[in-house]
Write an enzyme that holds these catalytic residues in place. Structure first.
Site, PDB file in Angstrom:
ATOM      1  N   ARG A 152       0.875  -1.179   0.000  1.00 14.57           N
ATOM      2  CA  ARG A 152       0.000   0.000   0.000  1.00 14.57           C
ATOM      3  C   ARG A 152       0.906   1.220   0.000  1.00 14.57           C
ATOM      4  O   ARG A 152       1.571   1.512   1.011  1.00 14.57           O
ATOM      5  CB  ARG A 152      -0.917  -0.008   1.225  1.00 14.57           C
ATOM      6  CG  ARG A 152      -1.605   1.315   1.450  1.00 14.57           C
ATOM      7  CD  ARG A 152      -2.723   1.258   2.468  1.00 14.57           C
ATOM      8  NE  ARG A 152      -3.874   0.558   1.930  1.00 14.57           N
ATOM      9  CZ  ARG A 152      -5.087   0.587   2.481  1.00 14.57           C
ATOM     10  NH1 ARG A 152      -5.307   1.293   3.580  1.00 14.57           N
ATOM     11  NH2 ARG A 152      -6.090  -0.074   1.934  1.00 14.57           N
ATOM     12  N   CYS A 161     -16.511   1.183   0.370  1.00 12.03           N
ATOM     13  CA  CYS A 161     -15.285   0.431   0.669  1.00 12.03           C
ATOM     14  C   CYS A 161     -14.868   0.553   2.131  1.00 12.03           C
ATOM     15  O   CYS A 161     -14.100  -0.268   2.620  1.00 12.03           O
ATOM     16  CB  CYS A 161     -14.162   0.895  -0.253  1.00 12.03           C
ATOM     17  SG  CYS A 161     -13.828   2.661  -0.149  1.00 12.03           S
ATOM     18  N   ARG A 164     -13.317  -8.938   1.526  1.00 11.48           N
ATOM     19  CA  ARG A 164     -11.885  -8.658   1.290  1.00 11.48           C
ATOM     20  C   ARG A 164     -11.067  -9.913   1.609  1.00 11.48           C
ATOM     21  O   ARG A 164     -10.153 -10.283   0.892  1.00 11.48           O
ATOM     22  CB  ARG A 164     -11.404  -7.486   2.180  1.00 11.48           C
ATOM     23  CG  ARG A 164     -11.973  -6.127   1.833  1.00 11.48           C
ATOM     24  CD  ARG A 164     -11.481  -5.625   0.494  1.00 11.48           C
ATOM     25  NE  ARG A 164     -10.033  -5.509   0.422  1.00 11.48           N
ATOM     26  CZ  ARG A 164      -9.320  -4.476   0.859  1.00 11.48           C
ATOM     27  NH1 ARG A 164      -9.922  -3.434   1.379  1.00 11.48           N
ATOM     28  NH2 ARG A 164      -8.008  -4.448   0.727  1.00 11.48           N
TER      29      ARG A 164
HETATM   30  N1  NVA Z   1     -10.138   6.667  -1.419  1.00 17.08           N
HETATM   31  C1  NVA Z   1      -9.806   6.136  -0.121  1.00 17.08           C
HETATM   32  C2  NVA Z   1      -9.998   4.668  -0.082  1.00 17.08           C
HETATM   33  C3  NVA Z   1      -9.793   4.041   1.271  1.00 17.08           C
HETATM   34  C4  NVA Z   1      -9.962   2.554   1.258  1.00 17.08           C
HETATM   35  C5  NVA Z   1      -8.382   6.508   0.239  1.00 17.08           C
HETATM   36  O1  NVA Z   1      -7.503   6.369  -0.608  1.00 17.08           O
HETATM   37  O2  NVA Z   1      -8.149   6.948   1.366  1.00 17.08           O
HETATM   38  N1   CP Z   2     -11.236  -0.399   2.278  1.00 16.11           N
HETATM   39  C1   CP Z   2      -9.965  -0.437   2.738  1.00 16.11           C
HETATM   40  O1   CP Z   2      -9.006  -0.636   1.972  1.00 16.11           O
HETATM   41  O2   CP Z   2      -9.839  -0.279   4.066  1.00 16.11           O
HETATM   42  P1   CP Z   2      -8.493  -0.046   4.885  1.00 16.11           P
HETATM   43  O3   CP Z   2      -7.952   1.297   4.449  1.00 16.11           O
HETATM   44  O4   CP Z   2      -8.895  -0.077   6.315  1.00 16.11           O
HETATM   45  O5   CP Z   2      -7.518  -1.123   4.527  1.00 16.11           O
END
Ligand code: NVA
Ligand code: CP
Length: 311
Positions: free
Chosen positions: A108, A270, A298
Site C-alpha cells: 500500500r 469500501c 476482502r
Molecule cells: N479513497 C480512499 C480509499 C480508502 C480505502 C483513500 O484512498 O483513502
Molecule cells: N477499504 C480499505 O481498503 O480499508 P483499509 O484502508 O482499512 O484497509
C-alpha cells in the site's frame, strides 16, 4: 477450463482478463464456503507474504494477515517507519531483497509507480493494496459481493457518487471487465483521471459496458442497480478535508438518493465511512446495504488471489 495464474502480479485489474477475474471469484466463493463449514485449507503452508504499508489500514492489513494464516502461511507487517521504501533504499533493491525471502509482496503506497516498480523487480507476485491511483483488491471484493448476491453481473449499472479517486478508477475498470455499466457522479473539477476512464472505456467497448462521468446525483441514481461511495478526502488529502466538505455536500448517498434506485438495488462503500458526509447511517443500516458483507469479502477475495498466484 482452469487458467494458471501462478506468479501473476495484481497491479491493476486492467491486466487481468474477465475470465481470470471470474476464476478468482469462483475460487473466493469456494474458500468462503470452506471457512463457513470449518474446512481447513492450508494450501500456502510454509509460505510468507510481506505487507508494505505507507498508509494506515484496518481491512487490508487484517484481511491479508488473517488470510495468510487461514491458508497455513505467515504474513509480515512492514510499516512506514521500517523499510523507508524509496527513501532508505531504492524500490528496486527492496523488491530484489524482499522477494528473495518471501513468496508474495502486498504493498500500500502513495504512488502507483512504486507498486509498478516493485513488480518490475520482484521475483514473486506483487499485490497492489491501494495507491493514490487505484485499489484493485477492494474491487475484487466488491465484484464478489455482487456476484454472490445477483444471478448475473453483465448489464447491471453501478453509480458511484463522490470523488473521482482511486476507488472510482478501479471500479470503472472492474465494472467494464464484467460488462457492467459505470457512472461516476462527482462535482466539476473532481472527475476521475482520463487515463483510467480511457482504460475502462477501451475494455467496455469489448464487453458492452458504458463508462460515464456525470454531475447530477438524482438523475444518475435513477434506476441504478448498485450505488457506491467513498470518502470525500482520501488518505494524503487531509489538508483539503474542510474545503472538500463544502464542495461535496450534495454528493451523498442518503435515503432520498437510495429510494430512486432500482427496486432490488444494493449499496456498497469500501469503508472507512464518514457518516453524514458521503453516506448516512440509515443507508448503511438499510437492508439494501451490503457494506459489511463487502468488507468481509476482502478476506475471501484476497485469499483466492494469493492462492491462485502464490501456491
Ligand atoms: N479513497 C480512499 C480509499 C480508502 C480505502 C483513500 O484512498 O483513502
Ligand atoms: N477499504 C480499505 O481498503 O480499508 P483499509 O484502508 O482499512 O484497509
Amino acid at each position: 477450463m482452469t487458467i494458471n495464474l501462478k506468479g501473476r502480479h495484481m497491479i491493476t485489474l486492467y491486466d487481468w482478463s474477465a475470465e481470470e477475474i471470474r476464476q478468482l471469484l469462483h475460487l473466493a466463493d469456494r474458500l468462503k464456503q470452506e471457512v463457513y463449514t470449518g474446512t481447513a485449507h492450508p494450501l500456502l503452508a510454509g509460505k510468507t507474504l510481506a505487507m508494505i504499508f505507507e498508509k494506515p489500514s484496518l481491512r487490508t492489513m487484517v484481511s491479508f494477515q488473517t488470510g495468510m494464516y487461514q491458508l497455513g502461511g505467515h504474513a509480515i507487517y512492514l510499516g512506514p517507519d521500517q523499510i523507508g521504501l524509496g527513501k532508505r533504499e531504492s524500490v528496486e533493491d527492496v523488491a530484489r531483497v524482499l522477494s528473495s525471502y518471501v513468496n508474495g509482496i502486498m504493498a500500500r503506497t502513495f504512488s502507483y509507480e512504486a507498486v509498478q516498480e516493485l513488480a518490475k523487480y520482484s521475483a514473486v507476485p506483487v499485490i497492489n493494496g491501494l495507491t493514490d491511483f487505484n485499489h484493485p483488491c477492494q474491487v475484487l471484493a466488491d465484484l464478489l459481493t455482487i456476484y454472490e448476491t445477483r444471478s448475473h453481473m453483465k448489464g447491471l449499472s453501478m453509480v458511484y457518487i463522490g470523488d473521482g479517486n482511486n476507488m472510482a478508477h478501479s471500479l470503472a475498470i472492474g465494472c467494464a471487465k464484467m460488462g457492467m455499466h459505470f457512472t461516476c457522479v462527482c462535482p466539476e473539477g473532481y472527475d476521475p483521471k482520463t487515463e483510467a476512464m480511457d482504460m475502462a472505456r477501451e475494455v467496455g467497448q469489448k464487453t458492452g459496458s458504458h463508462i460515464e462521468v456525470a454531475h447530477d446525483v438524482m438523475e444518475a441514481a435513477k434506476g441504478a442497480n448498485v450505488l457506491y461511495t467513498d470518502v470525500w478526502a482520501s488518505m494524503g488529502q487531509e489538508k483539503e478535508k474542510e474545503e472538500r466538505k463544502a464542495i461535496f455536500r450534495d454528493y451523498q448517498i442518503n435515503m432520498d438518493v437510495l429510494n430512486v434506485t432500482a427496486p432490488d438495488s444494493m449499496v456498497l462503500h469500501c469503508l472507512p465511512a464518514h457518516y453524514d458526509e458521503e453516506i448516512t447511517k440509515d443507508v448503511v443500516d438499510d437492508p439494501r446495504s451490503y457494506v459489511f458483507k463487502q468488507a468481509e469479502n476482502r478476506l475471501h477475495a484476497q485469499k483466492a488471489l494469493m492462492l491462485a498466484t502464490m501456491a
